[in-house]
Design a protein around this motif. Sequence first.
Motif, mmCIF file in Angstrom:
data_model
loop_
_atom_site.group_PDB
_atom_site.id
_atom_site.type_symbol
_atom_site.label_atom_id
_atom_site.label_comp_id
_atom_site.label_asym_id
_atom_site.label_seq_id
_atom_site.Cartn_x
_atom_site.Cartn_y
_atom_site.Cartn_z
ATOM 1 N N LYS A 101 -27.912 -2.617 -15.095
ATOM 2 C CA LYS A 101 -29.139 -2.040 -14.516
ATOM 3 C C LYS A 101 -29.992 -1.371 -15.599
ATOM 4 O O LYS A 101 -31.213 -1.556 -15.650
ATOM 5 C CB LYS A 101 -28.777 -1.037 -13.421
ATOM 6 C CG LYS A 101 -28.155 -1.702 -12.198
ATOM 7 C CD LYS A 101 -27.654 -0.692 -11.186
ATOM 8 C CE LYS A 101 -26.986 -1.416 -10.017
ATOM 9 N NZ LYS A 101 -26.387 -0.504 -9.065
ATOM 10 N N ALA A 102 -29.340 -0.613 -16.487
ATOM 11 C CA ALA A 102 -30.060 0.045 -17.575
ATOM 12 C C ALA A 102 -30.625 -0.987 -18.554
ATOM 13 O O ALA A 102 -31.732 -0.823 -19.075
ATOM 14 C CB ALA A 102 -29.133 1.023 -18.291
ATOM 15 N N GLU A 105 -33.815 -2.308 -17.257
ATOM 16 C CA GLU A 105 -34.885 -1.317 -17.446
ATOM 17 C C GLU A 105 -35.412 -1.339 -18.882
ATOM 18 O O GLU A 105 -36.624 -1.265 -19.108
ATOM 19 C CB GLU A 105 -34.400 0.085 -17.078
ATOM 20 C CG GLU A 105 -34.169 0.288 -15.596
ATOM 21 C CD GLU A 105 -35.431 0.071 -14.771
ATOM 22 O OE1 GLU A 105 -36.495 0.559 -15.171
ATOM 23 O OE2 GLU A 105 -35.341 -0.603 -13.727
ATOM 24 N N ASN A 108 -37.529 -4.367 -19.282
ATOM 25 C CA ASN A 108 -38.834 -4.166 -18.641
ATOM 26 C C ASN A 108 -39.769 -3.340 -19.524
ATOM 27 O O ASN A 108 -40.962 -3.598 -19.581
ATOM 28 C CB ASN A 108 -38.672 -3.495 -17.278
ATOM 29 C CG ASN A 108 -38.046 -4.409 -16.249
ATOM 30 O OD1 ASN A 108 -38.048 -5.635 -16.403
ATOM 31 N ND2 ASN A 108 -37.477 -3.835 -15.205
ATOM 32 N N GLU A 109 -39.208 -2.351 -20.210
ATOM 33 C CA GLU A 109 -40.024 -1.487 -21.060
ATOM 34 C C GLU A 109 -40.405 -2.136 -22.393
ATOM 35 O O GLU A 109 -41.532 -1.990 -22.858
ATOM 36 C CB GLU A 109 -39.271 -0.178 -21.336
ATOM 37 C CG GLU A 109 -40.069 0.811 -22.160
ATOM 38 C CD GLU A 109 -39.341 2.130 -22.381
ATOM 39 O OE1 GLU A 109 -39.761 2.865 -23.291
ATOM 40 O OE2 GLU A 109 -38.361 2.421 -21.663
ATOM 41 N N ARG A 154 -30.919 6.634 -21.491
ATOM 42 C CA ARG A 154 -31.464 5.569 -20.644
ATOM 43 C C ARG A 154 -30.500 5.135 -19.541
ATOM 44 O O ARG A 154 -30.766 4.185 -18.816
ATOM 45 C CB ARG A 154 -31.854 4.370 -21.505
ATOM 46 C CG ARG A 154 -33.009 4.666 -22.436
ATOM 47 C CD ARG A 154 -33.263 3.509 -23.399
ATOM 48 N NE ARG A 154 -34.358 3.838 -24.286
ATOM 49 C CZ ARG A 154 -35.648 3.728 -23.992
ATOM 50 N NH1 ARG A 154 -35.999 3.298 -22.799
ATOM 51 N NH2 ARG A 154 -36.574 4.046 -24.871
#
Length: 191
Positions: A101-102, A105, A108-109, A154
């Motif tokens: 999940k991290a 993220e 995505n960033e 994060r």
Amino acid sequence: MKVRCEWAEFNEQEIEYHDKEWGTPEHDDRKLFEFLILEGAQAGLSWDTILKRRENYRKAFDGFDYNRVASYDEAKIGELLQDAGIIRNKLKVRSAVRNAKAFIEVRNEFGSFDSYLKFFLPDGKPIQNSWESISEIPAKTDLSEMISKDLKKRGFNFVGPTIVYAFMQAVGMVNDHVTGCFRYQECRDME
């Protein structure tokens, strides 16, 4: 006869891993995720233990597809905890799901996990060390501590500075082949 790093002389599996993968700059996010999960699973164990189970990990974790791993529910986690082909440590299995999940993220960033990692490297290029003996190679560095802290911030876990440094070595962020190893120059020439 090829001269290789001392740690890679114990069995054919280690030799093949050393000769074909370890220290080679990796830019594919799925492979980066694989190494992140495997290095976390290795905590407290030998790398040989993980190498012997690597194919089982690939099957159990859907080929290290981070999108699929991120969607694992309690039933799937329970199934993994019954899988004798992997390390059945509850914290490590849950960590893989959390880290997936991290990982998403971060993608995505930054656009990719590889782009995120390059942010930490001088000019985005691998660090070229020149160790003559494996006894000189550190277990962690200031950079692995910095990356570890950022990953934890994060939401990642099982990413302490020693695990992160092993990850950095595996994916070629640092060239820690000893200077007498035949792969030392090969990895110096790669980016």
